[in-house]
Motif scaffolding. Structure first.
Motif, short mmCIF file in Angstrom:
data_model
loop_
_atom_site.label_atom_id
_atom_site.label_comp_id
_atom_site.label_asym_id
_atom_site.label_seq_id
_atom_site.Cartn_x
_atom_site.Cartn_y
_atom_site.Cartn_z
N ASP A 182 0.86 -1.19 0.00
CA ASP A 182 0.00 0.00 0.00
C ASP A 182 0.89 1.23 0.00
O ASP A 182 2.12 1.14 -0.03
CB ASP A 182 -0.96 -0.02 1.20
N ASP A 183 0.27 2.42 0.03
CA ASP A 183 1.07 3.64 0.00
C ASP A 183 1.86 3.83 1.29
O ASP A 183 2.92 4.45 1.29
CB ASP A 183 0.16 4.85 -0.25
N CYS A 184 1.34 3.33 2.39
CA CYS A 184 2.04 3.36 3.67
C CYS A 184 1.86 2.01 4.35
O CYS A 184 0.89 1.31 4.07
CB CYS A 184 1.42 4.41 4.62
N SER B 289 2.17 12.94 0.25
CA SER B 289 1.20 12.40 -0.69
C SER B 289 0.83 10.95 -0.33
O SER B 289 -0.33 10.55 -0.47
CB SER B 289 1.78 12.49 -2.10
N ASP B 290 1.79 10.18 0.14
CA ASP B 290 1.49 8.80 0.54
C ASP B 290 0.64 8.76 1.81
O ASP B 290 -0.22 7.89 1.96
CB ASP B 290 2.79 8.01 0.74
N ILE B 291 0.88 9.68 2.73
CA ILE B 291 0.03 9.75 3.93
C ILE B 291 -1.40 10.13 3.50
O ILE B 291 -2.39 9.54 3.96
CB ILE B 291 0.58 10.78 4.95
N LEU C 174 -7.45 1.86 2.26
CA LEU C 174 -6.39 1.07 1.63
C LEU C 174 -6.54 1.10 0.11
O LEU C 174 -7.51 1.65 -0.42
CB LEU C 174 -6.46 -0.37 2.14
N ARG C 175 -5.58 0.48 -0.57
CA ARG C 175 -5.73 0.34 -2.02
C ARG C 175 -6.74 -0.73 -2.37
O ARG C 175 -7.30 -0.74 -3.46
CB ARG C 175 -4.38 -0.03 -2.66
N SER C 176 -6.92 -1.68 -1.46
CA SER C 176 -7.90 -2.75 -1.70
C SER C 176 -9.28 -2.22 -1.32
O SER C 176 -9.38 -1.18 -0.67
CB SER C 176 -7.54 -3.97 -0.85
N MET D 225 -5.35 5.63 -3.67
CA MET D 225 -3.89 5.68 -3.73
C MET D 225 -3.51 7.01 -4.38
O MET D 225 -4.37 7.71 -4.89
CB MET D 225 -3.31 4.52 -4.53
N ASP D 226 -2.22 7.34 -4.33
CA ASP D 226 -1.81 8.52 -5.09
C ASP D 226 -1.20 8.05 -6.41
O ASP D 226 -0.64 6.95 -6.50
CB ASP D 226 -0.87 9.43 -4.29
N VAL D 227 -1.36 8.88 -7.44
CA VAL D 227 -0.87 8.51 -8.78
C VAL D 227 0.60 8.93 -8.86
O VAL D 227 0.90 10.09 -9.09
CB VAL D 227 -1.68 9.22 -9.88
N SER D 228 1.49 7.97 -8.62
CA SER D 228 2.92 8.32 -8.67
C SER D 228 3.60 7.71 -9.87
O SER D 228 4.55 8.27 -10.41
CB SER D 228 3.63 7.91 -7.37
N ASP D 229 3.12 6.56 -10.33
CA ASP D 229 3.82 5.87 -11.43
C ASP D 229 3.11 6.04 -12.76
O ASP D 229 3.54 5.48 -13.77
CB ASP D 229 3.95 4.38 -11.10
#
Ligand code: ADP
Ligand code: MG
Length: 315
Positions: free
Chosen positions: A36-38, A82-84, A156-158, A203-207
């Motif tokens: 997950d992001d964190c 951003s992940d928090i 969460l991402r799920s 989630m945050d869009v990082s990739d």
């Protein structure tokens, strides 16, 4: 011999995760680990969870030589903020590890710190320690951050379900033209979202959107897919109308999330009253397991491959 570039960033992380899962140390208090992001941990205030994340910026990989030091610091802090945000959390504490050349002027390091503290202060996060080392080659700044979130608001991402509406904040693509250094992490927006709506996954869009949609599928144990309306993808001015750039450039640091379809109208209405930042419904979650489908204006459907950013993929 298999090299890192053969397995890619995510293949590598999966391998490392397998190794970590064989660790003997106790997992008591671990709510969510790698994936997950964190990481999410028990043990803070009653009813709250700790969030921990760690992201570097390295010269040559995350910023070009000659970048203004203040922006290097801002980016290093903002990536972690951003992940928090992506978990619905409140940033609290950070430690900062820097690697710098001996010849670097002290005022440059101080300028990096002014960027770090400016970003941290804006979101109520305090730097409480770190580490300083010298490097021969590429300098770096690594931030490790703790945040907190109420257990009931932890996102969460799920958790995305078929039928859910899928949204992104802001506009995507072209971030290398400047936004990747100066972006504003969506901490306030994410807190507002999880406080007012049952956000099912975030989630945050990082990739890059195409790659990060895959991350949501993986987090959903592969049981879901997405239909994404190509015409609805909000393309940033810096991407000059290029939808592919919006899908794959990465480092947008916008929020990507899913809510139940019954919440969509109220969400859009309330968002408009509260924020000027665009919020765009880009599609929906499907039960077509593992498939991200780009639906074009004429109804044509094509499978979208993950074209986002992978630190080790060869181009
Ligand atoms: P983000 O872009 O949100 O920071 P990443 O894509 O970098 O997330 O990482 C995905 C997941 O893999 C995260 O849960 C992260 O903690 C984990 N991860 C990444 N690199 C490593 C590593 N070297 N060791 C252990 N876990 C890692
Ligand atoms: Mg993230």
């Amino acid at each position: 011999m298999k090299r890192v570039r053969d397995v890619g960033e995510f293949g590598l992380i999966r391998r490392l995760e397998r190794l970590v899962s064989r660790q003997g140390a106790a997992t008591k208090g671990l709510v969510a680990g790698i994936g997950d992001d964190c990481a999410v941990l028990d043990g803070g205030r009653r009813g709250w969870r700790w969030l921990v994340t760690c992201d570097p910026v390295v010269e040559g990989s995350h910023y070009a030589p000659g970048t203004l030091p203040r922006w290097i610091g801002w980016k290093a802090m903002a990536r972690n903020l951003s992940d928090i945000a992506a978990m619905g959390g409140v940033p609290r504490w950070a430690v900062v590890s820097i690697g710098i050349r001996k010849s670097t002027p002290v005022r440059e390091v101080e300028a990096i710190y002014r960027g770090l503290t400016a970003a941290a202060d804006r979101f109520g996060c305090r730097i409480v320690g770190g580490d300083t080392t010298h490097v021969e080659h590429e300098p770096f700044v690594v931030v490790t951050m703790w945040g907190e979130v109420e257990a009931r608001r932890l996102t969460l991402r799920s958790g995305a379900m078929p039928g859910d509406a899928v949204y992104v904040t802001g506009r995507l693509g072209g971030s290398l033209r400047g936004k990747h250094l100066r972006f504003v992490p969506r901490v306030g927006e994410a807190r507002w979202l999880v406080s007012h709506f049952p956000v099912r996954a975030m989630m945050d869009v990082s990739d890059g959107l195409s790659s990060d949609l895959r991350r949501l599928i993986e987090a959903g144990k592969g049981r879901i897919g997405f239909d994404i309306e190509a015409a609805n993808i909000p393309v940033a001015p810096a991407a000059h109308g290029d939808v592919n750039a919006a899908l794959s450039d990465g480092e947008d640091f916008e929020l990507l999330f899913a809510v139940a379809p019954g919440q969509a109208d109220r969400l859009e209405r309330k968002w408009r009253q509260r924020f000027t930042l665009p919020l765009t419904r880009i599609g929906c979650v499907t039960g077509d397991a593992g498939k991200v489908v780009l639906v074009e204006k004429n109804g044509r459907r094509r499978l979208l491959r993950s074209g986002g950013y992978d630190h080790f993929a060869t181009s």
